[in-house]
Design an enzyme around this catalytic site. Structure first.
Site, PDB file in Angstrom:
ATOM      1  N   LYS A  52       8.303  -2.900  -2.200  1.00 36.42           N
ATOM      2  CA  LYS A  52       7.107  -2.186  -2.683  1.00 36.42           C
ATOM      3  C   LYS A  52       7.501  -1.244  -3.824  1.00 36.42           C
ATOM      4  CE  LYS A  52       4.776  -2.777   1.711  1.00 36.42           C
ATOM      5  NZ  LYS A  52       4.334  -2.276   3.004  1.00 36.42           N
ATOM      6  N   GLN A  96       4.848   3.069   6.289  1.00 37.49           N
ATOM      7  CA  GLN A  96       5.314   1.755   6.716  1.00 37.49           C
ATOM      8  C   GLN A  96       5.296   1.642   8.248  1.00 37.49           C
ATOM      9  OE1 GLN A  96       5.903  -0.735   4.610  1.00 37.49           O
ATOM     10  NE2 GLN A  96       6.498  -2.164   6.196  1.00 37.49           N
ATOM     11  N   ASP A 119      -3.418   0.874   2.066  1.00 36.01           N
ATOM     12  CA  ASP A 119      -3.240  -0.245   3.003  1.00 36.01           C
ATOM     13  C   ASP A 119      -4.589  -0.744   3.531  1.00 36.01           C
ATOM     14  OD1 ASP A 119      -0.672  -1.263   3.548  1.00 36.01           O
ATOM     15  OD2 ASP A 119      -0.087   0.572   4.615  1.00 36.01           O
TER      16      ASP A 119
HETATM   17  N1  GUN Z   1       4.362  -3.325   8.203  1.00 37.24           N
HETATM   18  C1  GUN Z   1       4.204  -4.682   8.107  1.00 37.24           C
HETATM   19  N2  GUN Z   1       3.220  -4.966   7.223  1.00 37.24           N
HETATM   20  C2  GUN Z   1       2.752  -3.782   6.762  1.00 37.24           C
HETATM   21  C3  GUN Z   1       1.749  -3.427   5.816  1.00 37.24           C
HETATM   22  O1  GUN Z   1       1.065  -4.264   5.228  1.00 37.24           O
HETATM   23  N3  GUN Z   1       1.572  -2.093   5.615  1.00 37.24           N
HETATM   24  C4  GUN Z   1       2.308  -1.156   6.261  1.00 37.24           C
HETATM   25  N4  GUN Z   1       2.049   0.109   6.001  1.00 37.24           N
HETATM   26  N5  GUN Z   1       3.246  -1.458   7.142  1.00 37.24           N
HETATM   27  C5  GUN Z   1       3.467  -2.759   7.379  1.00 37.24           C
END
Ligand code: GUN
Length: 281
Positions: A52, A96, A119
């Protein structure tokens, strides 16, 4: 001939479009920033967060990294979120998942300002999607809609079957397909005669988390098949929820694993960061 939907190529196109948008904002003196919070040492999460941050760098979004120790308390995390919520220079906040067991995930996600919830997990944004209002949409399902549109797949009027009903993929996916005027069925672990349901699909989205579960007999001839799963099989090779070898010859289009849905998620996260600027105007 089966069309292989190339998520890597499409996500690159999107990232290049977003890079131009960010440059235009910069030219007007506006910097876009994303706060990325990682608690603990989960190796998979470290890889996701790294990817990211790399995408932010490519596009020109400033990433603010908060890597907190496993022992971080819920209170400390909530305090940080509150600080970021109130910082006008922060456009997006991402925590996350998964969080260490001692922290209440729902409480944390609900603490993120819905206006910075890139998100799309906050109940306000889920509700906005449900009633067709503007807000942030969960990145993986939003990416799937982009994949379909950019591959020339018409959704309106089609029989769409979503297998899986998670809050992150299945439920928002069904709402987005409905918003695009698809006729939507959501199937799940308690569905009776799953094959009979999936065989109705013109567009079949599979997010059940079981490697190679969907074989040729679940799929109608000429269907479009979108595979959200990602697993490592016995010989360490990546595979999806769909048995690609048997299903692909039957489809009009299919996403591969890897290189299908996966790369789209980060592209849509970047899109949401830019969308945040517009939402907060
Ligand atoms: N953990 C696995 N996929 C995601 C996601 O799309 N967003 C976040 N914040 N954590 C994750």
């Amino acid at each position: 001939m089966t069309q292989i939907i190339d998520g890597k190529k499409i996500s690159q196109e999107i990232k290049d479009e977003l890079k131009e948008k960010v440059a235009a904002y910069k030219a007007n003196g506006k910097e876009i920033s994303l706060a990325v919070i990682l608690v603990g040492n989960d190796p998979a999460s470290q890889v996701y967060v790294g990817n990211k941050k790399k995408a932010c760098e490519y596009i020109g979004i400033k990433s603010l990294s908060y890597e907190l120790p496993e022992e971080t308390s819920e209170e400390e995390l909530l305090k940080l979120i509150d600080k970021l919520n109130n910082d006008p220079s922060v456009n997006g906040i991402l925590v996350q998942l998964p969080l260490p067991g001692a922290i209440d995930e729902e409480k944390v996600l609900n603490a993120i300002s819905p206006l910075k919830d890139v998100d799309g997990f906050h109940p306000m944004n889920v509700g906005a999607l449900c009633i067709g209002k503007e807000g942030f949409v969960s990145c993986t399902p939003a990416g799937i809609i982009e994949l379909l549109k950019r591959s020339g797949v018409e959704i309106a009027g089609k029989e769409c079957v979503v297998v899986g009903r998670s809050n992150i993929v299945g439920k928002p996916m069904s709402l987005l397909l409905l918003r695009e005027n698809g006729t939507v069925t959501v199937a799940h672990s308690k569905t009776r005669d799953l094959k009979e349901v999936t065989k109705r699909a013109d567009i079949l989205v599979v997010a059940i988390g079981k490697p190679k579960f969907i074989t040729a007999e679940y799929v109608k001839d000429g269907a479009v098949v979108i595979d959200v799963g990602i697993h490592r099989n016995e010989d360490k090779k990546l595979c999806g929820d769909v048995d690609y070898e048997s299903v692909a010859p039957k489809c009009s289009a299919i996403t591969p694993v890897p290189g299908g849905v996966g790369p789209m998620t980060i592209a849509m996260l970047m899109n949401n960061c830019i969308h945040s600027v517009e939402l907060n105007k």
